[in-house]
Scaffold this active site. Structure first.
Site, PDB file in Angstrom:
ATOM      1  N   ASP A 310      -5.288   6.995  -2.892  1.00 49.19           N
ATOM      2  CA  ASP A 310      -4.862   6.908  -1.503  1.00 49.19           C
ATOM      3  C   ASP A 310      -5.725   7.886  -0.688  1.00 49.19           C
ATOM      4  OD1 ASP A 310      -3.438   6.304   0.827  1.00 49.19           O
ATOM      5  OD2 ASP A 310      -1.510   6.288  -0.204  1.00 49.19           O
ATOM      6  N   GLU A 516       4.848   6.187   7.674  1.00 46.33           N
ATOM      7  CA  GLU A 516       4.794   7.236   6.653  1.00 46.33           C
ATOM      8  C   GLU A 516       5.768   8.382   6.949  1.00 46.33           C
ATOM      9  OE1 GLU A 516       1.035   7.873   4.686  1.00 46.33           O
ATOM     10  OE2 GLU A 516       0.126   6.198   5.763  1.00 46.33           O
TER      11      GLU A 516
END
Length: 628
Positions: A310, A516
């Site tokens: 990521d 997020e």
């Protein structure tokens, strides 16, 4: 006689050598020949690569630092756009394609001419791009229970992404969100792994349907499809209290039962890449977990594509992030990560990884495994034969056919949770012919709120100027009969409602956009002024509340005042899909993909748990019939 045979053999060897030199001299390279078997091409190219070229292939850098010189001099293998990273504000498809073309020219000018693979988040449509079709987020798609619809959406998104010259997307998210307090819960199809597994049919939509001979291995059908990425491996949806990037505390059996099943389907469906999660499993960072990345995913599940980190995923192995980058690179690469989303400090990454190979901390066999996997995906998707954008796809971005599909997805994703107070007739579907309709609330005429996060920017935007689309209010106005009067007031006073002479009201409230960690939320209340608008309107006129949110929110205090209640999730740009169902052109069919709790004190609470006591259970959804 033996002497003659030796001479003959020597002569034959010289002829073969000369013919080989002749062929090589004429520019023939096996790896550039699409007629050669895949492994022959990979082996041939790998044998020609220096360590610098191999490490370059493992490097993914952000668009903003990816100059032609950097791509060329560091042999960069991949470039990405982070959320909201665009070539220009409101850039056209052509501007995107031109940017990719310039980068690709730089990659092809290197001695071996290995094309870059450009990646972008397209988690509910080509969200970074102005005027792209924005589909419902995954939480809504899960409520459709329609894998064929997911596949069609995948195909449409692939075309819109390819229009901009991009061949690779960081989607789908196959998280199994077990706690709605998590800020990424809307990226998850469901709390139930079976529903998430079902919806992985979006992968053959993105990539094209793999023929039986290719199933289980990376596959991309051609230039109208994209390489997909199942994420975030593994357990991202199971963290303690739903805290983003946190710790998933569960035994191996539980991990296999709840969080791993979608990856079985992703691999069977020939997913090209898998992204590792920021999270930890029982205290061990996934980016450093050799057992789960190498032993389980690569060796047991036989995943043959490449594993990608990521964004700054290696940096975050240490606490604080980046405090020992050398160690982070060592742990991440040895764990089995093949491509590193660096995305900015590529000189540090390349320097550190080079020294780790030179001092034998990381064996060349690990580097070769990573590069072999990256090349496999690039060869398989035809990137060597078709490295540049296809101009024939120019009309695909935001085209009407895709908007119609998104509108269908909105209709099917809506979940009707209440329809009429106890003992009264159902309120929905609403009549199109009626005197006066009040539309109220912060989300009725707000395209940005309707789309949510990962739209134009990483966190999303509020308002109506972010992209092309139709708000729910516009959808209502275009659906009702010409004789009906639609009055919009975002936050009406009690007096206004009482004296307005309204036949009924539609209240549209919900969450602002987020993504997020910024979306982590421990109380899950409807943001102000939503509750007071519900209170004011529903106390004075028959009301339908439409909730725009990425997850269930606290609704129990208001549910008895509300006549009808619709969970609309984050529907995207096609707001007419909401009106289609409210006014009976289509029936309600959606079913909850998540448990609707009474109070946050119950969380986490998922279907099948002991003491399961929801406000609305998983799978619930009232149905209506179209009113023709």
């Amino acid at each position: 006689m033996g002497h003659i045979w030796r001479c003959a053999h020597l002569l034959l060897y010289c002829c073969l050598l000369l013919s080989t030199v002749g062929v090589q001299g004429s520019g023939y390279l096996k790896y550039k020949d699409p007629k050669q078997p895949l492994n022959t091409r990979i082996d041939d190219l790998l044998s020609r690569m220096s360590l610098a070229e191999k490490i370059g292939q493992m490097s993914q850098i952000e668009r903003s630092v990816a100059t032609p010189d950097v791509i060329k001099n560091d042999y960069i293998g991949s470039v990405l756009s982070g959320g909201g990273s665009v070539p220009a504000p409101q850039a056209t498809a052509q501007e995107w394609a031109s940017m990719v073309t310039e980068m690709q020219k730089a990659a092809l000018s290197t001695p071996l001419g290995i094309p870059i693979i450009y990646g972008i988040d397209a988690v509910h449509g080509h969200g970074n791009v102005y005027k792209a079709t924005i589909f419902p987020h995954n939480v809504g798609l899960g409520a459709t229970r329609d894998p064929e619809l997911a596949k069609k959406i995948g195909s449409a998104v692939a075309l819109e992404v390819r229009t901009t010259g991009i061949p690779y997307i960081f989607a789908p998210c196959v998280a199994v969100c077990r706690d709605p307090r998590w800020g990424r819960c809307y990226e998850s199809f469901s709390e139930d792994p079976k529903v998430v597994q079902m919806m992985t049919q979006i992968i053959p939509g993105f990539q094209g349907e793999a023929p039986p001979s290719s199933r289980g291995r990376p596959y991309v059908a051609g230039t109208r499809n994209v390489a997909a990425c199942a994420k975030h491996y593994v357990g991202d949806g199971g963290t303690n209290k739903g805290i983003n990037e946190n710790n998933t505390i569960i035994d191996f059996h539980g991990l296999l039962q709840i969080h791993m099943p979608p990856y079985y389907n992703a691999v069977i469906n020939s997913v090209s890449t898998i992204m590792v999660s920021y999270t930890s499993w029982n205290g061990v960072k996934m980016h450093a977990n050799h057992f789960l990345v190498t032993d389980f995913l690569k060796n047991k599940l036989k995943f043959r594509g490449f594993v990608i980190s990521d964004w700054q995923g290696l940096d975050r192995i240490t606490s604080p992030a980046g405090s020992d980058y050398h160690l982070s690179i060592k742990l991440g690469v040895l764990a089995g990560i093949d491509m590193i989303m660096i995305p900015f400090n590529y000189t540090d990454f390349i320097g550190n990884l080079t020294s780790l190979v030179h001092d034998n901390t990381i064996p060349m066999s690990r580097i070769d495994d990573a590069v072999r996997r990256i090349l496999r995906v690039k060869f398989t998707m035809g990137l060597f034969e078709n490295p540049f954008p296809d101009p024939s796809l120019a009309g695909e971005l935001g085209k009407q056919e895709h908007r119609d599909l998104a509108r269908e997805a909105v209709r099917k994703s809506l979940v009707l949770l209440k329809n009429g107070k106890y003992g009264e007739k159902p309120l929905l579907p609403l009549p199109k012919k009626c005197g006066k309709i009040l539309v109220a609330g912060s989300h009725a005429d707000n395209l940005g709120n309707q789309c949510g996060g990962w739209t134009i920017t990483w966190q999303g935007l509020q308002g109506n100027n972010l992209t092309a689309g139709t708000t729910i209010l516009e959808g209502i106005k275009s659906t009702v009969d010409g004789s009906a009067q639609v009055v919009y007031s975002e936050e009406p006073s009690p007096d206004f409602v009482q004296k307005g002479g309204f036949n009924y009201a539609i209240v549209v409230v919900g969450e602002p956009p987020y993504s997020e960690t910024q979306g982590d939320n421990l109380n899950l209340t409807i943001p102000a002024p939503g509750p007071s608008v519900i209170e004011t309107v529903c106390s004075n006129v028959k009301c339908i509340v439409v909730l725009i949110s990425g997850r269930p929110l606290v609704i129990e205090p208001y549910i008895n005042k509300i006549d009808a209640f619709v969970a609309a999730w984050l529907p995207g740009t096609e707001g007419k899909g909401v009106a289609d169902v409210l006014f009976g052109d289509y029936g309600f069919t959606g079913k909850l993909s998540r448990t609707w709790f009474k109070s946050v004190d119950q969380l986490p609470m998922n279907v099948g748990d002991p003491h399961y006591d929801p406000l609305f259970p998983f799978g619930f959804g009232l149905e209506t019939h179209p009113s023709y």
